[in-house]
Each structure stands twice: as C-alpha cells, then as structure tokens.
Design a protein around this motif. Structure first.
Motif, PDB file in Angstrom:
ATOM      1  N   ASP A  21       0.811  -1.224   0.000  1.00  0.00           N
ATOM      2  CA  ASP A  21       0.000   0.000   0.000  1.00  0.00           C
ATOM      3  C   ASP A  21       0.841   1.270   0.000  1.00  0.00           C
ATOM      4  O   ASP A  21       0.329   2.358   0.265  1.00  0.00           O
ATOM      5  CB  ASP A  21      -0.967   0.033   1.198  1.00  0.00           C
ATOM      6  CG  ASP A  21      -2.027  -1.053   1.111  1.00  0.00           C
ATOM      7  OD1 ASP A  21      -2.425  -1.410  -0.010  1.00  0.00           O
ATOM      8  OD2 ASP A  21      -2.444  -1.562   2.181  1.00  0.00           O
ATOM      9  N   ASP A  24       3.753   1.877  -4.761  1.00  0.00           N
ATOM     10  CA  ASP A  24       3.061   1.791  -6.048  1.00  0.00           C
ATOM     11  C   ASP A  24       3.769   2.698  -7.055  1.00  0.00           C
ATOM     12  O   ASP A  24       4.711   3.422  -6.704  1.00  0.00           O
ATOM     13  CB  ASP A  24       1.578   2.156  -5.894  1.00  0.00           C
ATOM     14  CG  ASP A  24       1.363   3.541  -5.287  1.00  0.00           C
ATOM     15  OD1 ASP A  24       2.315   4.350  -5.275  1.00  0.00           O
ATOM     16  OD2 ASP A  24       0.237   3.815  -4.834  1.00  0.00           O
ATOM     17  N   LYS A  55      -6.576  -6.768  -8.242  1.00  0.00           N
ATOM     18  CA  LYS A  55      -5.625  -6.008  -7.431  1.00  0.00           C
ATOM     19  C   LYS A  55      -4.203  -6.499  -7.669  1.00  0.00           C
ATOM     20  O   LYS A  55      -3.272  -5.705  -7.788  1.00  0.00           O
ATOM     21  CB  LYS A  55      -5.977  -6.120  -5.942  1.00  0.00           C
ATOM     22  CG  LYS A  55      -5.084  -5.263  -5.059  1.00  0.00           C
ATOM     23  CD  LYS A  55      -5.514  -5.310  -3.601  1.00  0.00           C
ATOM     24  CE  LYS A  55      -4.624  -4.410  -2.747  1.00  0.00           C
ATOM     25  NZ  LYS A  55      -4.998  -4.467  -1.313  1.00  0.00           N
ATOM     26  N   SER A  56      -4.045  -7.823  -7.765  1.00  0.00           N
ATOM     27  CA  SER A  56      -2.708  -8.374  -7.997  1.00  0.00           C
ATOM     28  C   SER A  56      -2.182  -7.975  -9.365  1.00  0.00           C
ATOM     29  O   SER A  56      -1.020  -7.590  -9.526  1.00  0.00           O
ATOM     30  CB  SER A  56      -2.732  -9.895  -7.865  1.00  0.00           C
ATOM     31  OG  SER A  56      -3.031 -10.282  -6.541  1.00  0.00           O
ATOM     32  N   LYS A  58      -2.983  -5.388 -11.160  1.00  0.00           N
ATOM     33  CA  LYS A  58      -2.697  -3.952 -11.202  1.00  0.00           C
ATOM     34  C   LYS A  58      -1.301  -3.656 -10.672  1.00  0.00           C
ATOM     35  O   LYS A  58      -0.616  -2.741 -11.140  1.00  0.00           O
ATOM     36  CB  LYS A  58      -3.753  -3.199 -10.377  1.00  0.00           C
ATOM     37  CG  LYS A  58      -3.652  -1.684 -10.414  1.00  0.00           C
ATOM     38  CD  LYS A  58      -4.057  -1.115 -11.756  1.00  0.00           C
ATOM     39  CE  LYS A  58      -4.137   0.398 -11.709  1.00  0.00           C
ATOM     40  NZ  LYS A  58      -4.301   1.001 -13.049  1.00  0.00           N
ATOM     41  N   LYS A  59      -0.852  -4.454  -9.698  1.00  0.00           N
ATOM     42  CA  LYS A  59       0.466  -4.230  -9.114  1.00  0.00           C
ATOM     43  C   LYS A  59       1.603  -4.565 -10.075  1.00  0.00           C
ATOM     44  O   LYS A  59       2.757  -4.268  -9.787  1.00  0.00           O
ATOM     45  CB  LYS A  59       0.613  -5.060  -7.836  1.00  0.00           C
ATOM     46  CG  LYS A  59      -0.244  -4.595  -6.670  1.00  0.00           C
ATOM     47  CD  LYS A  59      -0.019  -5.502  -5.467  1.00  0.00           C
ATOM     48  CE  LYS A  59      -0.871  -5.085  -4.279  1.00  0.00           C
ATOM     49  NZ  LYS A  59      -0.678  -6.004  -3.132  1.00  0.00           N
ATOM     50  N   LYS A 274      -4.721   5.498 -10.725  1.00  0.00           N
ATOM     51  CA  LYS A 274      -5.790   4.778 -10.028  1.00  0.00           C
ATOM     52  C   LYS A 274      -7.185   5.281 -10.355  1.00  0.00           C
ATOM     53  O   LYS A 274      -8.173   4.649  -9.977  1.00  0.00           O
ATOM     54  CB  LYS A 274      -5.588   4.894  -8.513  1.00  0.00           C
ATOM     55  CG  LYS A 274      -4.254   4.367  -8.022  1.00  0.00           C
ATOM     56  CD  LYS A 274      -4.066   4.667  -6.539  1.00  0.00           C
ATOM     57  CE  LYS A 274      -2.695   4.221  -6.064  1.00  0.00           C
ATOM     58  NZ  LYS A 274      -2.454   4.517  -4.641  1.00  0.00           N
TER      59      LYS A 274
END
Length: 330
Positions: A21, A24, A55-56, A58-59, A274
C-alpha cells in the motif's frame, strides 16, 4: 559497480523497499526522481496472479522511467510461484524478487513471507521453482530468522545462492520482532564476510538519516542499503544520503514549497494511475508524513484528508504555499 545479472547499479546503491500500500508506481516515481537506484513493486500474491485477481494484476504495472525495477512475489506453493514468475515475465521487469520476510499474520498463516523462515527446505524449493521458470535475475528479501533462538540467515544465504539467487536483501530483525526493537546488522555483516557468498548483500532496517547510512556503510561493508519507512513522505532521503556520502555535508531540509510540490505530484500521478476517486482517497495516508512537524498545520491537514475534489485539493496546496511562504524547516 554492483551487478545483479545484467543489471548494473552504481557503487553502493540505495534501494527502495517493497512496501504494501505504499510502493506503487506514483510513489516509486517520486523516489526515482529523488535518487533511488533500484525499486520494487508492492508484494504480489502468487495465488492472486494465477486467479487473475484485479488487485494483484494492477500491481504488475511498471514504467520505463523507473527502471531498473523488480516485481516482488510471495507464496507457499512451488507450482504457483513458478507460474506467477512466468506471468511476471510478461510485463518485462528487470528482475523477480521473492518475499520471505513479510511478518504480517495473514501472510505468515498461509505459509508464505516470513512463515517460510521455519522451513528452509521449503524456502529453497520455492526459490528453485522460480529460478527455473524465468530467464530474469531472481533476488530474495528475507529476515534473520523466526526468532532470536532460530536465526538461520547464514544457512539461508548459502543455500539460496546455490540454487541461483543473484542478490539477497536482509532485514536485520526476526519475524518475532516485527518492526519493533533494534535491528542487528552484525548478522548481515557475517553473511557478507562468508567467503562462500559472492552475490551482492543488501541491508535493511532503521536507516533513517544520512549519518546513519554512512555509519552503517563504513561499519558493515555491505554492497548497498534498502530504505523503507524512512522514505514514506520523505523521498528526499535518497539524494540526501548520496550527497552526504560525497561531501560529508547535509543538504538543507526540503522547504514547504518542496513538500507541496512532492505531495501535488504524488496526488496527480495517483489520480492518473488509479482514477480520481481512488487516487484521492489513497493519498490521504501520505499527507501526515509530507507535512510532519509543521506548526499549526492541523487545519490544512483536515482539508487534505476530507476533500473529494481534485481541483479543490490543488487549491489547498496553493493555500499552504502562501500561508507558509516564510516558514523555515529544520
């Protein structure tokens, strides 16, 4: 010069730690701008990548301006780790890093992160599976051991190098310590001085000033250092350390204008990456750190963490610059 595979880093590089968190693309961009030499993504669940969890996935976003950059993965299953490394390869990072150090309960309970410190054989099998599945350099970040009675970093370093790991970052705490107490870099120094160890060894833990960075550089003789929490809201630390190494002098503290510019850029890039709503909300955790120690700032902090409109937030930044135009940072 320090080399990880074909990646050439400057002498005694400064690495940005992978922080959930936090690390990024917008944050990494700021740290790169201010002197970070190698950066990593937030850690990514191997199971999440395989499930195609949004979510994974996007990382996995990386950008050319932040290179060299590594993608960090974690997990407790050999097949899942191997497959996730192949997925990581598709976005063409410079390296793959394995997280064997995260102490958080929800990760450890799945037999991943620092949970693997209890089973070195499993750690080696997981690492070997990743090394075999990718052409990219594989690195590892881990801790000293599970607790003070089971510090096993010497064996871990040798066995990981034997299966192809090309650099090792060691957080100088045990899992039991979490992020509390003092880090003990003498264990990392011992690993570095092991004649069997030829891969670069980086130290992590408690580096929060140029003075401490130079002290640890001279005292422990490692190949570089990784900085985590000290960079949150303070990306200037990388260039401050480099300047101190070169001159023995401290750079002036970032001004209010510098801090506003960094926070404004961070917000802008967060909204771009985002989306406006999520970018605004997820930036709120950073403002306290950007404006830490400024007297009478409560009113502006309240505005920054409650406003939902980007245009209004940018006006608040202008108000801060005007209100603190003559404020001297120490």
């Amino acid at each position: 010069m320090v080399k990880i595979g074909n990646i050439e880093l400057p002498d005694y590089p400064l690495l940005l730690a992978p922080m959930e968190d936090v690390s990024d693309p917008p944050f990494r961009r700021l740290c790169k701008l201010h002197g970070a030499d190698l950066m990593y993504s937030e850690f990514i669940s191997s199971e999440g990548l395989i499930r195609d969890a949004m979510k994974s996935r996007k990382k996995l976003d990386i950008f050319d301006y932040e290179r060299p950059v590594g993608i960090q993965i974690f997990g407790g299953d050999e097949e899942a780790m191997a497959l996730s490394a192949k997925i990581v390869e598709t976005v063409e990072p410079d390296l793959v890093d394995i997280n064997f150090g995260c102490p958080v309960k929800k990760v450890v309970c799945k037999g991943a992160g620092a949970g693997v410190l209890k089973d070195i054989d499993l750690m080696v099998r997981l690492t070997k599976a990743v090394v075999k599945s990718t052409h990219l350099p594989v690195t590892v970040k881990t801790r000293l051991g599970w607790d003070d009675d089971s510090i096993n970093i010497d064996e871990v370093a040798e066995r990981l190098q034997d299966v192809g790991v090309q650099a090792l970052t060691i957080h100088a705490r045990t899992r039991a310590q979490m992020y509390k107490g003092h880090s003990d870099w003498t264990h990392i120094e011992r690993v570095k001085n092991n004649p069997r160890i030829t891969m670069p060894i980086f130290g992590n833990g408690d580096i929060d000033s140029p003075q401490k960075a130079l002290e640890y550089k001279n005292r422990f003789g490692l190949d570089g250092i990784m900085i985590g929490r000290a960079a949150i809201g303070y990306p200037w630390i990388f260039n401050e350390i480099k300047h101190y190494f070169e001159t023995g002098e401290l750079l002036a503290a970032p001004t209010i204008k510098d801090r506003v510019e960094a926070a404004r850029n961070h917000l802008t890039w967060s909204m771009e990456w985002k989306g406006e709503r999520v970018g605004i909300v997820e930036m709120r955790r950073h403002y306290t750190n950007y404006f830490k120690g400024i007297h009478g700032f409560k009113e502006y902090r309240q505005k920054l963490v409650t406003q939902d409109d980007g245009a209004i937030l940018f006006k608040v930044f202008e108000e801060i610059e005007e209100a603190y135009a003559d404020y001297q940072m120490t």
